[in-house]
Every structure is written in C-alpha cells, then in structure tokens.
Design an enzyme around this catalytic site. Structure first.
Site, PDB file in Angstrom:
ATOM      1  N   HIS A  29      -8.954 -31.423  29.228  1.00 50.96           N
ATOM      2  CA  HIS A  29      -8.028 -32.258  29.990  1.00 50.96           C
ATOM      3  C   HIS A  29      -7.287 -33.190  29.052  1.00 50.96           C
ATOM      4  CE1 HIS A  29     -10.034 -36.266  29.905  1.00 50.96           C
ATOM      5  NE2 HIS A  29     -11.130 -35.547  29.723  1.00 50.96           N
ATOM      6  N   CYS A  30      -6.099 -33.605  29.490  1.00 49.81           N
ATOM      7  CA  CYS A  30      -5.341 -34.617  28.768  1.00 49.81           C
ATOM      8  C   CYS A  30      -5.296 -35.855  29.662  1.00 49.81           C
ATOM      9  CB  CYS A  30      -3.954 -34.103  28.399  1.00 49.81           C
ATOM     10  SG  CYS A  30      -2.937 -33.628  29.808  1.00 49.81           S
ATOM     11  N   MET A  31      -4.256 -36.660  29.564  1.00 47.65           N
ATOM     12  CA  MET A  31      -4.204 -37.899  30.330  1.00 47.65           C
ATOM     13  C   MET A  31      -4.025 -37.658  31.824  1.00 47.65           C
ATOM     14  SD  MET A  31      -1.977 -40.467  27.945  1.00 47.65           S
ATOM     15  CE  MET A  31      -2.130 -41.789  29.146  1.00 47.65           C
ATOM     16  N   ARG A  33      -3.784 -33.998  33.250  1.00 49.28           N
ATOM     17  CA  ARG A  33      -3.957 -32.612  33.684  1.00 49.28           C
ATOM     18  C   ARG A  33      -5.321 -32.040  33.298  1.00 49.28           C
ATOM     19  NH1 ARG A  33       1.916 -29.898  31.987  1.00 49.28           N
ATOM     20  NH2 ARG A  33       3.174 -31.755  32.366  1.00 49.28           N
TER      21      ARG A  33
END
Length: 455
Positions: A29-31, A33
């Site tokens: 995951h990113c910030m 998604r």
C-alpha cells in the site's frame, strides 16, 4: 459495528472480489491505495470493488489499485494481511507460482519495474517527511510571527525535532534501497552514512577535498544498490561459516572506495543537473512552464508515472532546502475539485451528485483519486477542463516561485509545508485553480448527456 470491524469487513469483501487468498500474488500500500497483484486477473471483479462502501475508486494498471484514502488504507491493509496470511496447500502454491511467473513476464517492462522500485524506496518515507516538514514549517511560522524567539529553548527543541530527518535522510533511503534490491538493510544504512559522514571533509582525491553530502540522494541510491549487488556476488564464493564476517566487511570496503571515487562525483553531477535543470525551466519558462507542468500532472497520476517524481522532490529539498515544483503540481488536484463542483452544480443526476459529494472532501484535503477515477475521467471532457484549470493555478505558483520545505499531500494541507512567507500566495493559487476548473467546466466541460453511465 466498530471501526476495526468495519475495516475487517471491507478487507474481507475486497479479498473475495479479488478471487480469494489463493489468487493473491502480492500486495502493498501507499498513502491512499491498496495495491494488489492477483495471479489471475480475470478473477478480480473491478466493477464490484468500485461499488463497495469505503472504496473511493479502482485503478486497473500493472497492479489492481484500490483507493481507500489516507489513514483508512493502513487499517484495511493490516486486516487484509491477516486474511491472506493463512498457509496455502502445496498444490495451490505450485500452480500459483507458475501463474505468477507468467504475469511477471507480461508486466516486467524495464520502465514499470523501475517505477515500482522507486515507489518502494521512497513512498514508505512520506509519513516521516510530512511529520518533520509540518513541525519545521509551523516552528518557522511561529518564529516569523514573533510569537517565539528563535533563541528560546522551545524553538531550538522544535527545530531539532523537525530537522533530524533531513539530516539523516540518506540513511533511510539507503536502508530501503538495499532491501529493495536484495541486500541487507543495515549495509544499505552504511551506504547512506558513506555519503553524509562529516569525516568525509578530511578526504582529498585528485587534488580536491570531498564534501559531506555531495551526491545527495542520487549518490546514496547508487551506493546502496551497489552494496546490495556486491554483497550478493561475494556471498556466492564465501563459505557459510565465514559469511557473517567476510561478506559485509568486503562489501563495505569495496563500496566505500567506489562511492568516494565514482558515486559521489557522479551523483553530484546528476543532482546538480536535475536541480539546475528544473530551476532553469521554471526561471526561463516562468508562467508557461508552470502552466504546462500543472496541466500535465493529472495524466501522470492516471498512469501512475507521478511516482517517479518523488525522488526529484526529495533531491530538490536535499539540495536547495525547498521544492518549487510541488506547489505547481499540487494544482492538479485543485483543478479537479473545481471541475467536479461545476458538474455537481449542473447535473440533475442523483447518482453523479452523490459520487461528487463523496469525493469532494478528500479532494480538498489533497486526495484526488476519487474525483479523478470516479467522476471527471469517466466523463471525459471535465477531466480536460480540470487539467486546464490546474495549469492556470500552476502558472500562478510558478510566477511567484512558491516552494515547500517538505513533501506531503496536496490541497489545503500542503499550505502547512509551504515556506511561511508564501502560505497566502499558495492558498490564492489554490483557489485560482478551484475557480478556473469550475468556470471552464461549467462553461464548456459538461452536459448531462455525457453521464449516461450514472443513470
């Protein structure tokens, strides 16, 4: 139902609609998604995922990107991880491994792999950068306003807390880079230390003294990747009984010499080229450069190519202490907000108005994906007018040379990271993009006939 139960329920539904745990190759995951790589893409139902409560949008790229928003994505990913961690049968693993190899071959273009590596190195650092940047920015604003003396112990403590990350950022980049390329994280940290060590000033090569930090994050990347590959190469020839002693020692020695002779000068050259190149573009291009950069950022977000800009932002901050590029690109999200609000005002379709109402708050807070993928991009023309609105705001930011002292989410929250003397200018530019996106979309960008999918 408690929040934790909500997160667990959402993670469970996502897993089901992705084909179950046996169909999950990998995830991260990113910030904003949750990024899932399924073994069999045909088993993932993107349309059904989009309809889940809590899902703000879905992007189908080399990975299945499920937009959940800041904060939420961490909790849902944690719940998702627990659901997929159960041991699978050997037959499932064997079949899955073959399918994974096929998918990897299909998606393993050099450019995609490069962006994936870059994202994995820098994105985990963003929360720390935001925290340090906010503390630094707020401290400077308080001092500038005269509410606190720069010599007071409180100001000094806050400055030390906020500046620590930027002093030792190379170490964190080295850890992540080495880990990403198959090396030992601790050796990656040493690669970062090779670049930032103050004792470097005592070294003189080819008649010139070395400067601590010369080469910046580019030099750290070179050194960390090199030490990872060197470690793997040396380990092939060292007996297991001597591995813990010989491999790291020889790897560090070789990397240190190569770093000071090659990577620091080369990294410095590339860093200077990036910094001076961008500053020259903004200086010479001025308003036109700001318009083009602002208007073209949203297409980069759609394709995922914007991830490649993260090290550029970091290098600007590392080299000159601020980032004049980020405020320009941040206008992309503002143009989306204005365009989406114009559609909200003009449309009579309840479903479309509901989608916009759900995405506007996150858009104002710098999370633009729900509006991009849920509203403007499916409609087509509003996406283009949003880009034009973003370009107008970008031109304003470029003209006044607005810059940030750290990177973070765009929108209104970014105002806390802008140089204290330029906060008002940034907010004015933000509202210019809101207004331009709204007016262009209201006048030229939308008719209800375009929104048949929202009937």
């Amino acid at each position: 139902m408690s929040k934790e139960n909500n997160y667990h329920h959402l993670a469970q539904k996502i897993l089901e609609l992705c084909g179950g745990k046996s169909n999950i190759s990998s995830y991260t995951h990113c910030m904003t998604r949750l990024r899932i790589t399924p073994y069999d893409e045909s088993k993932a139902d993107a349309q059904a995922l989009r309809k889940l409560d809590g899902v703000l949008g879905v992007v189908e790229a080399e990975t299945l990107q499920i937009i959940l928003g800041t904060g939420v994505v961490n909790h849902v990913t944690a719940a998702f991880s627990k659901l997929v961690s159960a041991e699978e049968g050997a037959d499932v693993k064997e079949a899955a491994a073959k399918k994974k190899a096929d998918i990897n071959r299909k998606n393993a273009t050099p450019f995609k792999l490069f962006l994936r590596k870059i994202a994995s190195i820098f994105i985990p650092l963003i929360p720390a950068l935001v925290a340090s940047g906010l503390i630094t920015g707020i401290t400077k604003a308080i001092i500038q306003a005269g509410w606190l003396s720069a010599d007071s112990q409180i100001a000094i403590i806050l400055t030390v807390i906020g500046s620590g990350l930027f002093t030792y950022l190379g170490i964190l980049v080295g850890i992540n880079a080495s880990k990403e390329f198959g090396g030992t994280p601790a050796l990656g940290a040493l690669a970062g230390i090779l670049i930032i060590n103050p004792e470097i000033a005592k070294i003189s090569l080819f008649g010139e003294e070395l400067l601590p930090g010369r080469g910046g994050l580019i030099g750290v990347l070179f050194a960390a990747i090199f030490i990872a590959y060197t470690e793997q190469f040396i380990r092939r020839f060292i007996p297991q009984s001597l591995d813990i002693i010989v491999t790291p020692t020889v790897s560090l020695l070789i990397t240190g010499i190569v770093t000071y002779v090659v990577f620091m000068p080369l990294g410095g050259f590339i860093s200077d080229a990036i910094t001076s190149g961008l500053l020259s573009i903004l200086d010479i291009g001025g308003i036109a450069a700001g318009f083009i950069l602002g208007a073209t950022f949203l297409p980069l977000v759609v394709t995922g190519l914007h991830q490649g800009l993260t090290p550029v932002h970091m290098e600007l901050i590392n080299s000159i202490g601020n980032d004049p590029l980020l405020p320009i690109l941040a206008m992309g999200g503002a143009g989306q907000v204005g365009a989406a609000f114009a559609v909200f005002v003009k449309t009579k379709k309840t479903t479309l108005r509901k989608a916009i109402a759900g995405g506007l708050p996150s858009g104002l807070l710098g999370i633009g994906e729900p509006l991009i993928f849920g509203v403007t991009l499916p409609l087509g023309r509003p996406f283009l007018t949003a880009c034009l609105g973003a370009g107008i705001g970008g031109a304003f930011q470029a003209y006044f040379q607005v810059a940030t002292i750290a990177i973070g989410v765009s929108g209104l929250p970014l105002s806390f990271l802008v140089l204290p003397s330029q906060i008002i200018l940034y907010i004015v530019g933000l509202f210019i993009s809101y207004a331009a996106g709204f007016l262009l979309t209201y006048a030229f960008g939308y008719k209800d006939e375009m929104a048949s999918q929202f009937d």
